[in-house]
Design a protein around this motif. Sequence first.
Motif, mmCIF file in Angstrom:
data_model
loop_
_atom_site.group_PDB
_atom_site.id
_atom_site.type_symbol
_atom_site.label_atom_id
_atom_site.label_comp_id
_atom_site.label_asym_id
_atom_site.label_seq_id
_atom_site.Cartn_x
_atom_site.Cartn_y
_atom_site.Cartn_z
ATOM 1 N N VAL A 495 4.032 4.492 23.448
ATOM 2 C CA VAL A 495 4.904 3.422 22.955
ATOM 3 C C VAL A 495 4.104 2.513 22.028
ATOM 4 C CG1 VAL A 495 6.342 1.455 23.602
ATOM 5 C CG2 VAL A 495 6.301 3.489 25.055
ATOM 6 N N VAL A 496 4.695 2.152 20.892
ATOM 7 C CA VAL A 496 4.051 1.231 19.952
ATOM 8 C C VAL A 496 5.038 0.129 19.577
ATOM 9 C CG1 VAL A 496 2.545 3.014 18.994
ATOM 10 C CG2 VAL A 496 4.752 2.559 17.906
ATOM 11 N N GLU A 497 4.495 -0.971 19.074
ATOM 12 C CA GLU A 497 5.333 -2.065 18.595
ATOM 13 C C GLU A 497 5.885 -1.730 17.204
ATOM 14 O OE1 GLU A 497 6.005 -4.705 20.395
ATOM 15 O OE2 GLU A 497 4.638 -4.186 22.045
ATOM 16 N N GLN A 498 6.968 -2.391 16.845
ATOM 17 C CA GLN A 498 7.561 -2.140 15.527
ATOM 18 C C GLN A 498 6.615 -2.550 14.394
ATOM 19 O OE1 GLN A 498 11.855 -2.154 14.666
ATOM 20 N NE2 GLN A 498 11.475 -4.080 13.600
ATOM 21 N N THR A 499 5.684 -3.454 14.683
ATOM 22 C CA THR A 499 4.726 -3.860 13.661
ATOM 23 C C THR A 499 3.880 -2.676 13.181
ATOM 24 O OG1 THR A 499 3.232 -4.538 15.453
ATOM 25 C CG2 THR A 499 4.555 -6.256 14.401
ATOM 26 N N LYS A 500 3.713 -1.666 14.020
ATOM 27 C CA LYS A 500 2.973 -0.464 13.605
ATOM 28 C C LYS A 500 3.720 0.268 12.501
ATOM 29 C CE LYS A 500 0.065 2.966 13.588
ATOM 30 N NZ LYS A 500 -1.256 2.801 12.921
ATOM 31 N N ILE A 501 5.044 0.309 12.583
ATOM 32 C CA ILE A 501 5.847 0.977 11.556
ATOM 33 C C ILE A 501 5.714 0.234 10.233
ATOM 34 C CG2 ILE A 501 8.129 1.899 11.012
ATOM 35 C CD1 ILE A 501 6.854 2.993 13.597
ATOM 36 N N GLU A 502 5.560 -1.077 10.304
ATOM 37 C CA GLU A 502 5.440 -1.881 9.093
ATOM 38 C C GLU A 502 4.167 -1.569 8.314
ATOM 39 O OE1 GLU A 502 5.686 -5.823 10.550
ATOM 40 O OE2 GLU A 502 7.835 -5.732 11.020
ATOM 41 N N THR A 503 3.176 -0.994 8.986
ATOM 42 C CA THR A 503 1.912 -0.671 8.313
ATOM 43 C C THR A 503 1.976 0.650 7.556
ATOM 44 O OG1 THR A 503 0.960 0.543 10.210
ATOM 45 C CG2 THR A 503 0.692 -1.853 10.171
ATOM 46 N N MET A 504 3.094 1.364 7.624
ATOM 47 C CA MET A 504 3.182 2.706 7.050
ATOM 48 C C MET A 504 3.749 2.697 5.631
ATOM 49 S SD MET A 504 4.498 4.920 10.295
ATOM 50 C CE MET A 504 3.758 4.656 11.900
ATOM 51 N N MET A 505 3.556 1.603 4.931
ATOM 52 C CA MET A 505 4.109 1.500 3.583
ATOM 53 C C MET A 505 3.182 2.065 2.526
ATOM 54 S SD MET A 505 5.926 -2.229 3.921
ATOM 55 C CE MET A 505 7.102 -2.545 5.244
ATOM 56 N N GLY A 506 2.035 2.620 2.940
ATOM 57 C CA GLY A 506 1.103 3.211 1.989
ATOM 58 C C GLY A 506 0.017 2.245 1.588
ATOM 59 N N GLY A 507 -0.694 2.609 0.531
ATOM 60 C CA GLY A 507 -1.797 1.788 0.067
ATOM 61 C C GLY A 507 -3.144 2.312 0.487
ATOM 62 N N GLY A 508 -3.181 3.394 1.261
ATOM 63 C CA GLY A 508 -4.439 3.987 1.704
ATOM 64 C C GLY A 508 -4.194 5.364 2.279
ATOM 65 N N GLU A 509 -5.226 5.925 2.903
ATOM 66 C CA GLU A 509 -5.126 7.280 3.436
ATOM 67 C C GLU A 509 -4.647 7.312 4.877
ATOM 68 O OE1 GLU A 509 -8.681 9.542 2.812
ATOM 69 O OE2 GLU A 509 -9.045 8.623 0.873
ATOM 70 N N SER A 510 -4.513 6.133 5.514
ATOM 71 C CA SER A 510 -4.021 6.104 6.884
ATOM 72 C C SER A 510 -2.527 6.426 6.893
ATOM 73 C CB SER A 510 -4.289 4.730 7.509
ATOM 74 O OG SER A 510 -3.682 3.722 6.732
ATOM 75 N N ASP A 511 -1.910 6.398 8.077
ATOM 76 C CA ASP A 511 -0.513 6.809 8.213
ATOM 77 C C ASP A 511 0.387 6.088 7.214
ATOM 78 O OD1 ASP A 511 -0.308 8.680 10.496
ATOM 79 O OD2 ASP A 511 -1.243 7.036 11.592
ATOM 80 N N SER A 512 1.092 6.868 6.406
ATOM 81 C CA SER A 512 2.073 6.319 5.477
ATOM 82 C C SER A 512 3.346 7.150 5.583
ATOM 83 C CB SER A 512 1.543 6.331 4.032
ATOM 84 O OG SER A 512 1.110 7.619 3.664
ATOM 85 N N ALA A 513 4.486 6.483 5.427
ATOM 86 C CA ALA A 513 5.777 7.149 5.608
ATOM 87 C C ALA A 513 5.985 8.230 4.551
ATOM 88 C CB ALA A 513 6.903 6.127 5.544
ATOM 89 N N LEU A 514 6.409 9.398 4.994
ATOM 90 C CA LEU A 514 6.758 10.504 4.108
ATOM 91 C C LEU A 514 8.266 10.741 4.124
ATOM 92 C CD1 LEU A 514 5.877 12.909 2.298
ATOM 93 C CD2 LEU A 514 5.785 14.282 4.388
ATOM 94 N N ILE A 515 8.852 10.745 5.328
ATOM 95 C CA ILE A 515 10.294 10.926 5.487
ATOM 96 C C ILE A 515 10.829 9.799 6.347
ATOM 97 C CG2 ILE A 515 12.098 12.357 6.532
ATOM 98 C CD1 ILE A 515 10.508 14.805 5.794
ATOM 99 N N LEU A 516 11.874 9.142 5.878
ATOM 100 C CA LEU A 516 12.571 8.114 6.642
ATOM 101 C C LEU A 516 13.923 8.672 7.072
ATOM 102 C CD1 LEU A 516 12.010 5.002 4.313
ATOM 103 C CD2 LEU A 516 10.604 5.715 6.257
ATOM 104 N N LEU A 517 14.255 8.486 8.341
ATOM 105 C CA LEU A 517 15.569 8.896 8.834
ATOM 106 C C LEU A 517 16.364 7.635 9.175
ATOM 107 C CD1 LEU A 517 17.568 11.091 9.729
ATOM 108 C CD2 LEU A 517 16.526 10.993 12.011
ATOM 109 N N TYR A 518 17.442 7.409 8.430
ATOM 110 C CA TYR A 518 18.314 6.261 8.648
ATOM 111 C C TYR A 518 19.620 6.724 9.287
ATOM 112 C CZ TYR A 518 15.492 3.084 5.727
ATOM 113 O OH TYR A 518 14.500 2.296 5.213
#
Length: 523
Positions: A495-518
């Motif tokens: 389980v993670v906080e929603q703030t973790k998802i906010e960090t996936m906007m890119g800008g580096g090699e760490s986890d970044s969103a590739l596919i979003l499911l709405y």
Amino acid sequence: MTVIPLAVRHAGKKYDLEVDLDQTGEVLKFQLYSLTGVDPERQKVLVKGGQLKDETVLNTLGLKPNQTLMMLGTAGELPKEPVAKMTFVEDLTDRELAQATKTPIGLVNLGNTCYLNSSLQCLRTMPELEEDLSTLPPSGSSGGTLFGGSQPSDLAKRLRDLYRDMKNQTSALQPLVFLNTLRMVYPQFAEQGEHGRYKQQDAEEAFTQILSALNQSLTAAHPTSPSFVDSYMSGEFATTMTCAETDAEPPITGTEKFAKLACHITGETNFLSDGLQKSLEETIEKHSDVLGRDAAFTLKKRITRLPKYLVVHFMRFYWRRDTQKKSKILRKVQFPFELDVTDLCEDELKTKLVGVRDKVRDLRKAREEKVRAAKRARTVLTDTTSSSTAGEEASVATPVSSELDAEIARLEKEVEQAVDEELKRDKTANSTGLYELVGVISHSGKSADSGHYQFWSKQEPVEGEEGGSGALVVGATKQKEEPKWWRFNDDKVTVVEQTKIETMMGGGESDSALILLYRSVGF
């Protein structure tokens, strides 16, 4: 890009792998995770100068071809055939059942298969898909077999069986049968490297190919009704093509189906909406009858149907000829947890949606105010020491609550009346223009064919809890608290906080969103 072979010793075993020296220590650890099963957070990779750090670029370490490194960490070997039989729901005690159903189960990494595991978990987020898959004929009723002549219908049946087992079993599953079938139906996923190991693949390609196979299978099984993919995941564009070089060329209009929206990323793309707008207008070259030669045409698209589930693909990978790899665009692009797509729609549909959207927002505000009023009332009653005073405060709070209930009931009726009749009949369409983010496939690393993929799923309200219901309702009490998310890191689910998802906007090699499911917002 410089790629060299390395060897890593761990727990008495030697693992051979190819390493891109332009990558970081974090990416190498994810490669080792695929080979050894040891979580990157628990790995200690010994290099010259001490322990390898996540942010260290490998080309700064002076690594030589065929050099051997040592890794320490709790062993987690590559999966073997299970020695214990499956544990099914009906065999569990009440206590075991409660514990087992609290956390969803993961999928074991079978060697560079995180791309597949994340895609399968993402598809499972949509319960209607499981329902549609359950209508397929039993396995073995078609001409395809597991070890030869596999067809898309076999892949759909394997997925149905896998999801059934995931529902009934209490520990991480090995998707081996599905994986073997996938590699036979789509041989590109069976590509091997120099050392005979299966290569990492692009999660978006796997997601798209699996959807294609599902659509073929479900359409063939029920030819008189639309499949899950066609009804719940497919939208429609109205297209207009005009010649950019002469006004004498008449416009060409048409329609086009889509299963996902693309977010193109350029040097000016800062927000998801920017990339989506760019994807709906492009310049192409085609023959002009008026000019008698090829000319530039502008193709504009506008949405005329919105599906219940909207897939958004960040176009983060592009083909580099010099490295012969799909490299990653690292630019930061912000995406919302609630997406309003009315500006992407054709005028007629936009007119139908805007009124409903605004009333849904009014309804949400009223529900949020009711939550705040209830909290204030509970605080007053808790702080009150006299029962008589508490009764007086409660009597004061009651008219406020009644007024809010009446306001909410009125707004609910208005929302229902505002929905266009045609959209009401299409139960699998979005009738508000609003979507909520429920799933993310992320990628860490520099290229699509390396690094690590994970899936992140928003936790749903629990039936019976305050604000919980079978369908998510915007503005419900449960949603006022910051939502939690499930992190599917192959077989490890946390389980993670929603703030973790906010960090996936890119800008580096760490986890970044590739596919979003709405998913379409309810009311």
